[in-house]
Write an enzyme that holds these catalytic residues in place. Structure first.
Site, PDB file in Angstrom:
ATOM      1  N   ILE A 167       5.640  -4.525   0.892  1.00  0.00           N
ATOM      2  CA  ILE A 167       5.825  -5.891   0.375  1.00  0.00           C
ATOM      3  C   ILE A 167       4.649  -6.802   0.717  1.00  0.00           C
ATOM      4  O   ILE A 167       4.538  -7.890   0.151  1.00  0.00           O
ATOM      5  CB  ILE A 167       7.133  -6.526   0.887  1.00  0.00           C
ATOM      6  CG1 ILE A 167       7.173  -6.579   2.413  1.00  0.00           C
ATOM      7  CG2 ILE A 167       8.341  -5.786   0.344  1.00  0.00           C
ATOM      8  CD1 ILE A 167       8.389  -7.329   2.958  1.00  0.00           C
ATOM      9  N   HIS A 169       0.469  -6.909   3.003  1.00  0.00           N
ATOM     10  CA  HIS A 169      -0.498  -6.337   3.936  1.00  0.00           C
ATOM     11  C   HIS A 169      -1.055  -7.464   4.779  1.00  0.00           C
ATOM     12  O   HIS A 169      -1.399  -8.530   4.260  1.00  0.00           O
ATOM     13  CB  HIS A 169      -1.639  -5.642   3.194  1.00  0.00           C
ATOM     14  CG  HIS A 169      -2.579  -4.914   4.108  1.00  0.00           C
ATOM     15  ND1 HIS A 169      -3.632  -5.527   4.743  1.00  0.00           N
ATOM     16  CD2 HIS A 169      -2.603  -3.616   4.513  1.00  0.00           C
ATOM     17  CE1 HIS A 169      -4.276  -4.647   5.493  1.00  0.00           C
ATOM     18  NE2 HIS A 169      -3.674  -3.477   5.371  1.00  0.00           N
ATOM     19  N   GLY A 170      -1.105  -7.235   6.071  1.00  0.00           N
ATOM     20  CA  GLY A 170      -1.570  -8.298   6.954  1.00  0.00           C
ATOM     21  C   GLY A 170      -2.463  -7.783   8.045  1.00  0.00           C
ATOM     22  O   GLY A 170      -3.061  -6.707   7.941  1.00  0.00           O
ATOM     23  N   LEU A 172      -2.070  -6.411  10.920  1.00  0.00           N
ATOM     24  CA  LEU A 172      -1.810  -5.150  11.611  1.00  0.00           C
ATOM     25  C   LEU A 172      -1.415  -4.044  10.646  1.00  0.00           C
ATOM     26  O   LEU A 172      -0.786  -3.062  11.040  1.00  0.00           O
ATOM     27  CB  LEU A 172      -0.715  -5.348  12.663  1.00  0.00           C
ATOM     28  CG  LEU A 172      -1.083  -6.340  13.773  1.00  0.00           C
ATOM     29  CD1 LEU A 172       0.089  -6.566  14.706  1.00  0.00           C
ATOM     30  CD2 LEU A 172      -2.287  -5.843  14.552  1.00  0.00           C
ATOM     31  N   TRP A 174       0.191  -2.520   6.845  1.00  0.00           N
ATOM     32  CA  TRP A 174       1.189  -2.766   5.809  1.00  0.00           C
ATOM     33  C   TRP A 174       2.522  -3.201   6.391  1.00  0.00           C
ATOM     34  O   TRP A 174       2.896  -2.824   7.495  1.00  0.00           O
ATOM     35  CB  TRP A 174       1.385  -1.503   4.964  1.00  0.00           C
ATOM     36  CG  TRP A 174       0.224  -1.243   4.066  1.00  0.00           C
ATOM     37  CD1 TRP A 174      -0.798  -0.368   4.287  1.00  0.00           C
ATOM     38  CD2 TRP A 174      -0.057  -1.882   2.831  1.00  0.00           C
ATOM     39  NE1 TRP A 174      -1.707  -0.414   3.274  1.00  0.00           N
ATOM     40  CE2 TRP A 174      -1.273  -1.342   2.353  1.00  0.00           C
ATOM     41  CE3 TRP A 174       0.579  -2.857   2.073  1.00  0.00           C
ATOM     42  CZ2 TRP A 174      -1.852  -1.741   1.154  1.00  0.00           C
ATOM     43  CZ3 TRP A 174       0.016  -3.254   0.875  1.00  0.00           C
ATOM     44  CH2 TRP A 174      -1.189  -2.702   0.424  1.00  0.00           C
ATOM     45  N   VAL A 175       3.222  -4.010   5.593  1.00  0.00           N
ATOM     46  CA  VAL A 175       4.575  -4.448   5.929  1.00  0.00           C
ATOM     47  C   VAL A 175       5.506  -3.807   4.903  1.00  0.00           C
ATOM     48  O   VAL A 175       5.252  -3.874   3.699  1.00  0.00           O
ATOM     49  CB  VAL A 175       4.696  -5.983   5.884  1.00  0.00           C
ATOM     50  CG1 VAL A 175       6.113  -6.418   6.244  1.00  0.00           C
ATOM     51  CG2 VAL A 175       3.693  -6.615   6.839  1.00  0.00           C
ATOM     52  N   LYS A 191       7.154  -3.601  10.504  1.00  0.00           N
ATOM     53  CA  LYS A 191       5.766  -4.035  10.624  1.00  0.00           C
ATOM     54  C   LYS A 191       5.150  -3.361  11.832  1.00  0.00           C
ATOM     55  O   LYS A 191       5.771  -3.283  12.902  1.00  0.00           O
ATOM     56  CB  LYS A 191       5.691  -5.550  10.778  1.00  0.00           C
ATOM     57  CG  LYS A 191       4.282  -6.081  10.938  1.00  0.00           C
ATOM     58  CD  LYS A 191       4.283  -7.572  11.193  1.00  0.00           C
ATOM     59  CE  LYS A 191       2.864  -8.059  11.446  1.00  0.00           C
ATOM     60  NZ  LYS A 191       2.825  -9.490  11.786  1.00  0.00           N
ATOM     61  N   ASP A 286       0.792 -18.788  16.124  1.00  0.00           N
ATOM     62  CA  ASP A 286       0.208 -18.586  14.794  1.00  0.00           C
ATOM     63  C   ASP A 286       0.961 -19.345  13.706  1.00  0.00           C
ATOM     64  O   ASP A 286       1.238 -18.807  12.641  1.00  0.00           O
ATOM     65  CB  ASP A 286       0.181 -17.084  14.466  1.00  0.00           C
ATOM     66  CG  ASP A 286      -0.797 -16.761  13.335  1.00  0.00           C
ATOM     67  OD1 ASP A 286      -1.729 -17.565  13.103  1.00  0.00           O
ATOM     68  OD2 ASP A 286      -0.629 -15.711  12.686  1.00  0.00           O
TER      69      ASP A 286
END
Length: 760
Positions: A167, A169-170, A172, A174-175, A191, A286
């Protein structure tokens, strides 16, 4: 969703992490804006804080605030709109979303967003020799990288979670969306904890992140589990299993910049969640629009990957442009989180400048939003002050001030007052300047010329005062003294000082509020010199806290040092931008000093709370001085009928319509409007008779050079003969209540001189 033709990740899939490049560890030098890591688009990144002793005195630690109670509501038909910010802001309700619609059809990371997780330099880019590689080894540091999903649809993780797809990508990796097979196919999100290239780091991360399972707050995404799953190389990879939060992130929702009121409403829902984290010794680190989800019923903080313990060290995750500059030195603190709140508000509402893909620190000096909403500007300045000691001390304090600013903003936008009780100032103790514009008509009653000057003593007796700090050791005995007479207050304090009152073994010498209450009583009595000495002695012991600065400004006002008073009232306002009390004090000080600043502050107070009657009359005076007499009359008409000063406002508006204008500037409409205002009041009301005489006398003078319809005013024809009869009747009525014989005779003589000549 992303189409195969466009591999760039969409904003719609950034709900759980930033859509920028991966989370990157950085050295101390990486904080420099010219470093490679900060040249990338804004995303969550890491800075390293070594374990060293910081002795610069920066305040750190936890701030205890109350967590919200979770409320369970019965099933009902939901309104298409919902309210935020204590009901002041209305927003569309976000409909519930099928989790499967969030799946990406083509989970590919765009080349422009590919960076090494270890050194932060570009990897996986196309070269003249060949196409881009989605996995390989960094040519700069040799670390392995992979931008391919590690989990595929149908994979079962920990014998419990069935993967449905990617759903987002960030930082760390893929999510993933998964269904929990043990809990009725409940949708969850998986995650990665750290990059999969370091097995030892995986084990450490699994141990360190267990504390997140203890986080339970309705405004924070739930952590369900921590699991491991082998990658294709057989290495264990740790995953955090979180609640799936369907909805829209603030980044998606904002599109263009948000209205200030809406942005504040969102932050007021998020601040209790931050306060809860601080109360259990954690920092979020964050905060940014991407990490705030708007659901059907509430807002939630998502992506707890950057959460850490307060004052911790090591790799600290955050987003350049949002992250506090001192975090490497101080570690995560309440102040560093407050900074991110300020930056998030600024990003949502202002056109922030960017450089090398990140927001530049500070605020734009020419943004029209800041010019329109002065208190909002002051709040942002305090929240992102470079000195962390000058920021809001807690999420609770910032929330209180933010709500005050919201009331001002909504009142400005809608034209409807939005009053509210302050948590740090009392209501106005009385009023000042209410009778100034009608006082000169008292000459009709007693023959004495009355001053129209505002005095500092009158203002000080009426201004709100700081409420007693409930954490002070002397607070319990001062609760009953807040509204006492000054002499009585001094007697109570004297008794406490000599042990005549039971203090239950408390050392009252540690109290700040006891000597501060004495200073206040002395100022109310006009003993400025003694009050100033005590204030300076107290400041030498505890420093110039805002309550002390307030009373210093009051003493300077009483001493006619208006420049210094303005400076110190402004300092209080910068500290408490959501409060009306310092704005009222600044307006009154400006009026005493004869400067032009009083109009804007009176206007802010009056438009926000029309119960502050002093501000309404002050605004009318300022508008009259500026030649805006029609606006002044309109302001006086806004005094609510429930106010005990309503009659005075009506009479003052009648005087304002006619006084200060030459006969050539007055129109028949002005005269008739003034007459209607007086006629609506009973003759038994104070000053009605003298204002009747003023209106009729002005009409008579005006008629000498003008013509008008003969329709009656105040019961008399609008003719020379009729007006003379009216003036005569008014003067004789005033003579009957004159306080002295000499003035009674003077009024009768004046009535005789005006009386029209009889004809037989």
């Amino acid at each position: 969703m992303t189409s195969p033709e466009n591999p760039d990740l969409p904003d719609a899939d950034d709900a759980y992490v930033d859509s920028g490049p991966g989370t990157q560890p950085a050295s101390l030098e990486d904080l420099d804006m010219d470093s490679a890591s900060t040249m990338r688009p804004m995303a969550t990144q890491a800075v390293y804080r070594p374990e060293f002793d910081d002795t610069d005195g920066t305040s750190r630690g936890t701030v205890v605030t109350e967590a919200y109670d979770q409320v369970t509501m019965a099933t009902r038909a939901l309104s298409p709109m919902r309210r935020l910010g204590g009901g002041l802001v209305e927003i569309p309700r976000v409909p519930e979303r099928d989790p499967l619609t969030a799946l990406m059809t083509n989970p590919v990371v765009a080349e422009s967003k590919r960076f090494c997780w270890n050194c932060g330099k570009p990897v996986g880019r196309s070269t003249p020799d060949g196409r881009a590689l989605s996995e390989g080894w960094c040519p700069h540091c040799g670390s392995p990288y992979s931008f391919l999903p590690q989990l595929s649809p149908g994979d079962i993780v920990a014998d419990q979670y069935e993967i449905k797809g990617c759903i987002a990508h960030g930082g760390l990796g893929w999510v993933y969306l998964a269904f929990d097979k043990n809990v009725n196919d409940r949708p969850v999100v998986l995650k990665g904890l750290v990059h999969s290239g370091d097995a030892e780091a995986q084990a450490i991360a699994m141990a360190e992140r267990q504390f997140l399972a203890e986080v339970t707050h309705p405004g924070i995404v739930k952590i369900y589990n921590f699991v491991e799953h082998e990658d294709k190389h057989g290495n264990p990879v740790g995953y955090i299993v979180m609640e799936y939060v369907g909805g829209t992130s603030l980044k998606q929702a904002r599109g263009a910049k948000l209205p200030v009121a809406e942005a504040i409403g969102y932050m007021l829902e998020i601040l209790p969640a931050l306060g809860y984290l601080h109360s259990i010794g954690l920092a979020y680190n964050d905060l940014k629009p991407e990490n705030i989800m708007i659901t059907e019923e509430q807002l939630k903080l998502i992506d707890l990957g950057a959460v850490s313990r307060l004052n911790s060290y090591g790799y600290l995750y955050g987003t350049p442009g949002y992250q506090a500059p001192e975090i490497v030195r101080t570690g995560p603190t309440v102040a560093t989180d407050i900074y991110t709140v300020g930056r998030t508000l600024a990003a949502l509402t202002l056109s922030l400048r960017t450089r090398r893909g990140r927001y530049v620190d500070g605020l734009p000096s020419d943004d029209p939003v800041l010019e329109t909403y002065d208190s909002y500007h002051r709040l942002l300045r305090r929240a992102i002050d470079p000195d962390p000691r000058r920021r809001f001390t807690s999420a609770e304090e910032m929330s209180s001030q933010l709500l005050g600013v919201l009331r001002e903003v909504v009142a400005t936008d809608t034209g409807v007052p939005r009053p509210g009780l302050s948590t740090v100032f009392s209501p106005s103790r009385s009023t000042f300047g209410v009778d100034l514009l009608v006082a000169h008509t008292d000459v009709y009653v007693d023959g004495q010329v009355h001053s129209e000057k505002l005095t500092a003593q009158e203002i000080v007796r009426a201004l709100p005062v700081p409420l007693v700090d409930r954490t002070d050791v002397g607070a319990p005995m001062l609760v009953a003294s807040v509204l006492s007479e000054p002499v009585h207050t001094l007697d109570q304090l004297r008794a406490a000082r000599h042990g005549a009152l039971d203090t239950e073994g408390i050392d009252l010498n540690e109290s700040v509020e006891l000597p501060l209450m004495e200073v206040r009583a002395l100022l109310d009595l006009g003993d400025v010199a003694k009050a100033t000495r005590k204030l300076e002695d107290l400041a030498a012991r505890v420093g110039w806290r805002w309550r002390l600065v307030w009373f210093k400004a009051v003493s300077e006002m009483l001493s006619a040092d208006y420049d210094s008073a303005t400076k110190h009232f402004t300092e209080v306002l910068d500290t408490l931008p959501g409060e009306l009390a310092p704005k009222l004090a600044l307006a009154a000080t400006a009026e005493l000093a004869g400067t032009a600043d009083e109009l804007k502050f009176y206007k802010t107070v009056w438009s926000t709370d029309n119960g502050v009657i002093s501000a309404g009359f002050g605004l009318a005076r300022a508008q009259s001085v500026a030649g805006e007499r029609d606006m002044a009359v309109q302001t006086l008409d806004e005094v609510p009928p429930t106010s005990r000063h309503f009659t005075t406002a009506r009479l003052t508006s009648a005087v304002t319509l006619l006084s200060g204008r030459s006969t050539s500037e007055i129109t028949e409409q002005h005269i008739r409007d003034a007459a209607r205002r007086v006629e609506a009041l009973p003759d038994s009301e104070p000053r009605v008779l003298q204002i009747r005489a003023l209106v009729l006398g002005t009409a008579l003078d005006w008629l000498a050079d003008n013509t008008a319809s003969s329709n009656h005013i105040l019961g008399f024809p609008f003719t020379e003969h009729g007006l003379k009869l009216g003036v005569e009747a008014s003067l004789r009525a005033l003579a009957r209540i004159a306080p002295t014989q000499s003035h009674r005779y003077a009024l009768v003589d004046l009535a005789n001189s005006v009386r029209p000549m009889s004809t037989f």
